[in-house]
Design an enzyme around this catalytic site. Structure first.
Site, PDB file in Angstrom:
ATOM      1  N   ASN A  14     -11.096   2.431   3.328  1.00  0.00           N
ATOM      2  CA  ASN A  14     -10.621   2.230   1.961  1.00  0.00           C
ATOM      3  C   ASN A  14     -11.566   1.368   1.122  1.00  0.00           C
ATOM      4  OD1 ASN A  14      -8.435   2.321  -0.152  1.00  0.00           O
ATOM      5  ND2 ASN A  14      -8.561   0.110   0.169  1.00  0.00           N
TER       6      ASN A  14
ATOM      7  N   TRP B  49       2.119   1.602  -3.469  1.00  0.00           N
ATOM      8  CA  TRP B  49       1.072   2.122  -4.352  1.00  0.00           C
ATOM      9  C   TRP B  49       0.984   3.649  -4.225  1.00  0.00           C
ATOM     10  CZ3 TRP B  49      -1.703   0.546  -8.365  1.00  0.00           C
ATOM     11  CH2 TRP B  49      -2.809   1.311  -8.752  1.00  0.00           C
TER      12      TRP B  49
ATOM     13  N   TRP C 266     -15.964  11.050 -12.982  1.00  0.00           N
ATOM     14  CA  TRP C 266     -15.127  10.812 -11.806  1.00  0.00           C
ATOM     15  C   TRP C 266     -14.545  12.096 -11.237  1.00  0.00           C
ATOM     16  CZ3 TRP C 266     -10.073  12.411 -11.980  1.00  0.00           C
ATOM     17  CH2 TRP C 266      -9.501  12.617 -13.245  1.00  0.00           C
TER      18      TRP C 266
ATOM     19  N   GLU D 133       0.827  -1.202   0.000  1.00  0.00           N
ATOM     20  CA  GLU D 133       0.000   0.000   0.000  1.00  0.00           C
ATOM     21  C   GLU D 133       0.867   1.259   0.000  1.00  0.00           C
ATOM     22  OE1 GLU D 133      -3.303   0.011  -0.374  1.00  0.00           O
ATOM     23  OE2 GLU D 133      -3.131  -2.166  -0.548  1.00  0.00           O
TER      24      GLU D 133
ATOM     25  N   TRP E 116      -9.154   7.591  -8.080  1.00  0.00           N
ATOM     26  CA  TRP E 116     -10.414   7.816  -8.786  1.00  0.00           C
ATOM     27  C   TRP E 116     -10.306   7.336 -10.231  1.00  0.00           C
ATOM     28  CZ3 TRP E 116     -15.360   8.883  -7.740  1.00  0.00           C
ATOM     29  CH2 TRP E 116     -15.674   9.266  -6.445  1.00  0.00           C
TER      30      TRP E 116
ATOM     31  N   TRP F  97     -20.928  10.847 -19.999  1.00  0.00           N
ATOM     32  CA  TRP F  97     -21.290  11.081 -18.606  1.00  0.00           C
ATOM     33  C   TRP F  97     -22.633  11.785 -18.469  1.00  0.00           C
ATOM     34  CZ3 TRP F  97     -18.319   8.281 -15.718  1.00  0.00           C
ATOM     35  CH2 TRP F  97     -16.957   8.127 -16.002  1.00  0.00           C
TER      36      TRP F  97
END
Length: 282
Positions: free
Chosen positions: A147, A84, A165, A81, A188, A112
């Site tokens: 999360n 990341w 988004w 993590e 996102w 969208w």
């Protein structure tokens, strides 16, 4: 004072950051790999705001987990993590427009929907899907969201409501205590499918199944959606399917004490997949 309830779980500053890291490395990390997906369990490090504000460095966190006697899988997963997070910064460095533009420009043509009423209901935790609503209300109450639930709520906005988004990214950036320019935008885009090494768009989280799997007793939902606290666990993640007697016994009146779903899951999923197919064929 919107942030009054933030103080229930956050203490800013380097000292608080070091104390939280020490507690995490001194045993709280045990079970991290599995338990971190269950929002009712206190199993995450809760270091993200301290990292976002520079009150502690990724290097210090990394070194604090060296040589731990905890289960190797827990330490490795936690370190992944951290890696990341660094990957998100790598993306942001090489693509500074990460919060404004699709990393994969094929998504520039995605059809969208306008961010109108449904977006406002999403921000308020009034979608009619309990796990989504619990997450959005946790965000407003504590400036933080678990999360697993971040992924569920983001997927819901993007794929159930078909809202760009970027609206969600901006809302999270405005409300999260741990809002981070790189991680927020990259994650996102990961959920959308428009980012680097992203989850494919056709991976659409079912909010009912996600709730039943990761909050099986409804403990998390009851914490943030008190309207449902007396509803039987069998219906806590799908009150719209509950029989009238179960709703009555739980003190729930759909459309009055708790909202009806703003979209139908099956129809929303089909609409999203059709939109993605048109993008692929375009």
């Amino acid at each position: 004072d919107w942030a009054a309830s933030f103080r229930d779980i956050w203490t800013p500053g380097e000292g608080a950051a070091r104390e939280r890291l020490d507690d995490f490395a001194d045993g709280a990390i045990d079970g991290y790999k599995t338990d971190r997906d269950f929002p009712a369990i206190d199993a995450t490090s809760m270091l993200s705001p301290h990292l976002a504000f520079g009150e502690i460095s990724p290097a210090r966190v990394w070194h604090a987990t060296r040589g731990l006697t905890s289960a190797k899988d827990d330490v490795v997963h936690f370190r992944k993590e951290l890696a990341w997070r660094e990957f998100c910064y790598h993306l942001h460095f090489h693509f500074p427009e990460l919060a404004e533009k699709n990393w994969n420009d094929r998504f520039d043509a995605f059809p969208w929907e306008a961010a109108g009423k449904n977006f406002r209901l999403w921000t308020r935790g009034m979608t009619g899907y309990p796990i989504v609503d619990a997450g959005m209300r946790q965000l407003w109450k504590h400036g933080w969201m678990h999360n697993r639930v971040r992924m569920i709520t983001a997927s819901f906005l993007i794929k159930h409501l078909m809202i760009d988004w970027r609206h969600g990214e901006k809302w999270f950036r405005d409300t999260l205590v741990d809002a981070d320019a790189a991680s927020n935008a990259a994650n996102w885009q990961w959920v959308t499918g428009s980012g680097a090494d992203a989850s494919p768009f056709f991976r659409i989280f079912n909010p009912i199944l996600q709730g039943e799997k990761f909050d099986p007793d409804g403990t998390y939902v009851r914490s943030f959606v008190p309207e449902l606290e007396n509803l039987d666990s069998a219906w806590i993640h799908k009150p719209f399917d509950a029989p009238e007697n179960a709703l009555s016994e739980g003190g729930v009146e759909l459309g009055k004490t708790y909202p009806k779903p703003i979209v139908d899951h099956r129809k929303a999923r089909e609409r999203a997949l059709a939109a993605y197919k048109s993008l692929k064929n375009g």
